[in-house]
Write a protein that holds these residues in place. Structure first.
Motif, PDB file in Angstrom:
ATOM      1  N   GLU A  54       0.831  -1.209   0.000  1.00 49.76           N
ATOM      2  CA  GLU A  54       0.000   0.000   0.000  1.00 49.76           C
ATOM      3  C   GLU A  54       0.863   1.256   0.000  1.00 49.76           C
ATOM      4  O   GLU A  54       1.770   1.380   0.823  1.00 49.76           O
ATOM      5  N   ASP A  55       0.552   2.194  -0.882  1.00 50.57           N
ATOM      6  CA  ASP A  55       1.303   3.450  -0.955  1.00 50.57           C
ATOM      7  C   ASP A  55       1.179   4.289   0.313  1.00 50.57           C
ATOM      8  O   ASP A  55       2.122   4.986   0.695  1.00 50.57           O
ATOM      9  N   ASP A  56       0.032   4.252   0.952  1.00 52.62           N
ATOM     10  CA  ASP A  56      -0.197   5.082   2.131  1.00 52.62           C
ATOM     11  C   ASP A  56       0.118   4.366   3.435  1.00 52.62           C
ATOM     12  O   ASP A  56      -0.198   4.864   4.504  1.00 52.62           O
ATOM     13  N   ILE A  75      -0.953   3.990   8.733  1.00 53.63           N
ATOM     14  CA  ILE A  75      -1.478   4.382   7.421  1.00 53.63           C
ATOM     15  C   ILE A  75      -1.832   5.867   7.434  1.00 53.63           C
ATOM     16  O   ILE A  75      -2.090   6.446   8.488  1.00 53.63           O
ATOM     17  N   ARG A  76      -1.836   6.424   6.241  1.00 53.66           N
ATOM     18  CA  ARG A  76      -2.284   7.804   6.052  1.00 53.66           C
ATOM     19  C   ARG A  76      -3.605   7.753   5.305  1.00 53.66           C
ATOM     20  O   ARG A  76      -3.726   7.086   4.279  1.00 53.66           O
ATOM     21  N   GLN A  77      -4.592   8.451   5.847  1.00 55.42           N
ATOM     22  CA  GLN A  77      -5.874   8.617   5.168  1.00 55.42           C
ATOM     23  C   GLN A  77      -6.152  10.108   5.116  1.00 55.42           C
ATOM     24  O   GLN A  77      -6.473  10.715   6.138  1.00 55.42           O
ATOM     25  N   GLN A  78      -5.960  10.646   3.937  1.00 52.02           N
ATOM     26  CA  GLN A  78      -6.079  12.084   3.705  1.00 52.02           C
ATOM     27  C   GLN A  78      -5.110  12.816   4.628  1.00 52.02           C
ATOM     28  O   GLN A  78      -3.919  12.616   4.521  1.00 52.02           O
ATOM     29  N   GLY A  81      -3.114  10.558  10.099  1.00 48.95           N
ATOM     30  CA  GLY A  81      -2.327   9.332  10.175  1.00 48.95           C
ATOM     31  C   GLY A  81      -2.882   8.446  11.275  1.00 48.95           C
ATOM     32  O   GLY A  81      -3.348   8.944  12.308  1.00 48.95           O
ATOM     33  N   LEU A 109       4.614   9.382   9.139  1.00 47.44           N
ATOM     34  CA  LEU A 109       3.296   9.932   8.801  1.00 47.44           C
ATOM     35  C   LEU A 109       3.353  11.441   8.648  1.00 47.44           C
ATOM     36  O   LEU A 109       2.763  12.007   7.726  1.00 47.44           O
ATOM     37  N   ARG A 112       4.608  12.647   5.488  1.00 51.20           N
ATOM     38  CA  ARG A 112       3.650  12.423   4.404  1.00 51.20           C
ATOM     39  C   ARG A 112       2.512  13.435   4.436  1.00 51.20           C
ATOM     40  O   ARG A 112       1.530  13.288   3.724  1.00 51.20           O
TER      41      ARG A 112
END
Length: 161
Positions: A54-56, A75-78, A81, A109, A112
């Motif tokens: 996964e990229d994020d 993970i990053r979601q929008q 993190g 995070l 990113r």
């Protein structure tokens, strides 16, 4: 200690670290079936492989003496993190591994572009809750999670930059 990005060769070690951690930390929180089902679901080798791609996602492994002893998965979601997991093998605890993993995952995070970082911990996991609080995370919510068909409360922690 060496921290590095996890690779496909780490899949078995990640599952083993998670399994020994769950069996050590959760017997008074989760029933035996929930532990077994949770490990099988969350740490299925194909699922771990997919998360690595996964990229994020940020999946880190900590090694002591060239052996994996801990991992973090975030993970990053929008602009938010999420630190999903930080586990250290029970025999490697107390050596700064969890601290290093948490700090590195959080920093990854932030680089990113996230505005804040959240972490979820089972409400009954007192050492896990204290761990995040020691790093400046504040409890902001509670939610439910299902493990092995059973519903459990987890605390949601947040830390802005």
């Amino acid at each position: 200690m060496e921290l590095r990005r996890a690779t496909a060769t780490d899949v078995d070690a990640i599952r083993e670290i998670a399994e020994t951690s769950w069996r050590t930390d959760y017997p008074d929180i989760l029933n035996r079936e929930a532990i077994e089902d949770g490990i099988d679901e969350w740490y299925d080798p194909d699922r771990i492989q997919a998360e690595l791609a996964e990229d994020d996602a940020v999946v880190l492994v900590a090694e002591l003496d060239d052996e994996p002893v801990g991992f973090a998965h975030a993970i990053r979601q929008q602009r938010t993190g999420y630190i999903l997991r930080v586990y250290v093998a029970p025999d490697a605890r107390g050596r700064g591994v969890g601290s290093a993993l948490l700090t590195s995952a959080r920093d990854a995070l932030l680089t990113r572009g996230v505005d804040d970082v959240r972490a979820m911990v089972l409400a009954g996991n007192e050492p896990g809750n204290a761990f995040y609080e020691e790093f400046g995370f504040e409890k902001v919510d509670e939610q439910e999670t299902v493990i092995g068909g059973e519903t459990y409360t987890e605390h949601v922690y947040q830390r802005t930059r």
